[in-house]
Design an enzyme around this catalytic site. Structure first.
Site, PDB file in Angstrom:
ATOM      1  N   GLY A 168     -13.087 -42.744  26.990  1.00 50.57           N
ATOM      2  CA  GLY A 168     -12.785 -43.250  28.328  1.00 50.57           C
ATOM      3  C   GLY A 168     -13.778 -42.773  29.371  1.00 50.57           C
ATOM      4  O   GLY A 168     -14.879 -42.313  29.067  1.00 50.57           O
ATOM      5  N   CYS A 169     -13.344 -42.858  30.637  1.00 51.62           N
ATOM      6  CA  CYS A 169     -14.259 -42.745  31.772  1.00 51.62           C
ATOM      7  C   CYS A 169     -14.835 -41.355  32.013  1.00 51.62           C
ATOM      8  O   CYS A 169     -15.802 -41.219  32.751  1.00 51.62           O
ATOM      9  CB  CYS A 169     -13.568 -43.232  33.043  1.00 51.62           C
ATOM     10  SG  CYS A 169     -13.221 -45.002  33.029  1.00 51.62           S
ATOM     11  N   PHE A 170     -14.253 -40.309  31.424  1.00 49.82           N
ATOM     12  CA  PHE A 170     -14.817 -38.962  31.644  1.00 49.82           C
ATOM     13  C   PHE A 170     -16.004 -38.674  30.732  1.00 49.82           C
ATOM     14  O   PHE A 170     -16.722 -37.692  30.908  1.00 49.82           O
ATOM     15  CB  PHE A 170     -13.745 -37.872  31.460  1.00 49.82           C
ATOM     16  CG  PHE A 170     -13.151 -37.791  30.071  1.00 49.82           C
ATOM     17  CD1 PHE A 170     -13.836 -37.175  29.032  1.00 49.82           C
ATOM     18  CD2 PHE A 170     -11.895 -38.338  29.806  1.00 49.82           C
ATOM     19  CE1 PHE A 170     -13.286 -37.099  27.753  1.00 49.82           C
ATOM     20  CE2 PHE A 170     -11.336 -38.263  28.535  1.00 49.82           C
ATOM     21  CZ  PHE A 170     -12.035 -37.644  27.509  1.00 49.82           C
TER      22      PHE A 170
END
Length: 395
Positions: A168-170
Site C-alpha cells: 500500500g501507500c506507505f
C-alpha cells in the site's frame, strides 16, 4: 587457532560492509500515455460505468474530484479496455482474472520504463546491479514482478531479488529502508528499487452505500518510479542526489482498520475511515521527535519535506498541526496535482521533483537549499514509514 579464526571472521565481516551511508544515485519515473483531466473525469467515469442515472451520486463525486487538489492523472485503463471488460466497470462484479491479466504484464512493463531511465542517469552498466527490490499493490503473480523485471531488463540471473506485494501507500518509504540496509551491509552493492502501480485492480463503478470506494476512484493514478541506491559512490562517476541517514516504521495507536484493502473476486477493494487525516496529524510529531532528536533538530520548518500525498486533507492537517510554512509541502502538492495518488511510487516522484526544481531555482542543495529532510509514507495499518534524508550540495 580459534583466536586467529575469530579475527579473520571479524575482518571478513567488516570487509563485507560499506564505509559510508546509502545514497540515492539516480531516479527515473514513468506513467502510461493515457492522461485523464480531473475536472471532466466524473462525466467520463459515470458514463463508462453506465451509472449516469445516479445523478445525486455523480454530484457528490464531482465535489470529491473538485476538492482533490488534482488536475490530472494517468491511467492504463482506456475506453477500449473498459468496453472489452464490462465486469471491471460494475461495482462488485467478479473480475479478478481480467484485472490480473492486465497488471501482471503492465506492472513490470511500466517498472521497466522507469528503471531504464534511472539506469541511464546512473550511467553505469546494468551488470553492476546486485539487488532488485520491486514493490506493487497491483496484482500478485509467481514468479513475481521482480523476476519479470529482471528478464525485461536483461539483468544477471544471479541478481538478488526482493518482492513486496500488497503493502500500500506507505511502501515508498519501506523500499528505501530495505535498500539502505542492503547497500550498507553489502560492500559495493547497487540496488535497483522499483515501485509500479496500476489502478486496474481497484477501478470499479460507483456505489451510494460505499462512498469510501469512491474516494479511491477520485484520487488514485498510475505511475512507476525507480531508484539506484548504493553506498560509497565512485568519485566523479556516480552522482548522489540524497543520502539515506535513518529509517523507522511504526503502527499508529488506535488506528486498526483505518485503511485496508482486500483482494477478492471483484478485484482489490479499498476501505477507509473518515478520520485518517486526524490519526496521521495527531501522531506525526512523535515520529518527527523520534527521528530528529538525535540530530538536535526540533524546528520542523528547518527540514525539507516529502510526504506521501494520500489526499489534500492529510496534507492540510499535517501542515496545520506542525505549523509548517506552506512552501514546505510544495513539491508534495505539485506531484498530487499532476499525477494523483500513485500509492508507493508517489514519494519518489516527489524526490525527483524536488531535486530538479532545486537545481532549476539555483538552490545550494538538492533539498531546496536545506541540509536535512524527512520523507513520510502513510498507508494501511495505519503504518507510517519515516526516512531521514541528507541533501547533496549543488554546484
Amino acid at each position: 587457532m580459534a583466536g586467529g579464526l575469530m579475527a579473520d571472521l571479524e575482518a571478513f565481516r567488516k570487509a563485507q560492509r560499506a564505509d559510508g551511508p546509502a545514497t540515492i544515485l539516480a531516479i527515473g519515473t514513468a506513467t502510461p500515455p493515457n492522461a485523464v483531466d480531473q475536472s471532466t473525469y466524473p462525466d467520463y467515469y459515470f458514463k463508462i460505468t453506465n451509472s449516469e442515472h445516479m445523478t445525486e451520486l455523480k454530484e457528490k463525486f464531482q465535489r470529491m474530484c473538485d476538492k482533490s487538489a488534482i488536475k490530472k492523472r494517468y491511467m492504463y485503463l482506456t475506453d477500449e479496455i473498459l468496453k472489452e471488460n464490462p465486469n471491471v466497470c460494475e461495482y462488485m462484479a467478479p473480475s479478478l482474472d481480467a484485472r490480473q491479466d492486465m497488471v501482471v504484464v503492465e506492472v513490470p512493463r511500466l517498472g521497466k520504463e522507469a528503471a531504464t531511465k534511472a539506469i541511464k542517469e546512473w550511467g553505469q552498466p546494468k551488470s553492476k546491479i546486485t539487488h532488485v527490490i520491486f514493490c506493487t499493490t497491483s496484482g500478485v503473480d509467481m514468479p513475481g514482478a521482480d523476476y519479470q523485471l529482471t528478464k525485461l531488463l536483461g539483468l544477471r540471473p544471479s541478481v538478488k531479488r526482493v518482492m513486496m506485494y500488497q503493502q500500500g501507500c506507505f511502501a515508498g518509504g519501506t523500499v528505501l529502508r530495505v535498500a539502505k540496509d542492503l547497500a550498507e551491509n553489502n560492500r559495493g552493492a547497487r540496488v535497483l528499487v522499483v515501485c509500479s502501480e496500476i489502478t486496474a485492480v481497484t477501478f470499479r463503478g460507483p456505489s451510494d452505500t460505499h462512498l469510501d470506494s469512491m474516494v479511491g476512484q477520485a484520487l488514485f493514478g498510475d505511475g512507476a518510479a525507480a531508484l539506484i541506491v548504493g553506498a560509497d559512490p565512485i568519485p566523479q562517476v556516480e552522482k548522489p542526489c540524497f543520502e539515506l541517514m535513518w529509517t523507522a516504521q511504526t503502527i499508529l495507536p488506535d488506528s486498526d482498520g483505518a485503511i485496508d484493502g482486500h483482494l477478492r473476486e471483484v478485484g482489490l477493494t479499498f476501505h477507509l475511515l473518515k478520520d485518517v487525516p486526524g490519526l496521521i496529524s495527531k501522531n506525526i510529531e512523535k515520529s518527527l521527535v523520534e527521528a530528529f532528536q538525535q540530530f538536535g533538530i526540533s524546528d520542523w520548518n528547518q527540514l525539507f519535506w516529502i510526504a506521501h500525498p494520500g489526499g489534500p486533507a492529510i496534507l492540510d492537517q499535517v501542515e496545520a498541526k506542525l505549523n509548517l510554512d506552506p512552501k514546505k509541502l510544495r513539491a508534495t502538492r505539485q506531484v498530487l496535482s499532476e499525477y494523483g495518488n500513485m500509492s508507493s511510487a508517489c514519494v519518489h516522484f516527489i524526490l525527483d521533483e524536488m531535486r530538479k526544481s532545486s537545481n532549476e531555482k539555483g538552490c545550494s542543495t538538492t533539498g531546496e537549499g536545506l541540509d536535512v529532510g524527512v520523507l513520510f509514507g502513510f498507508g494501511p495499518g495505519l503504518t507510517v514509514e519515516t526516512v531521514v534524508l541528507k541533501s547533496v550540495p549543488l554546484q
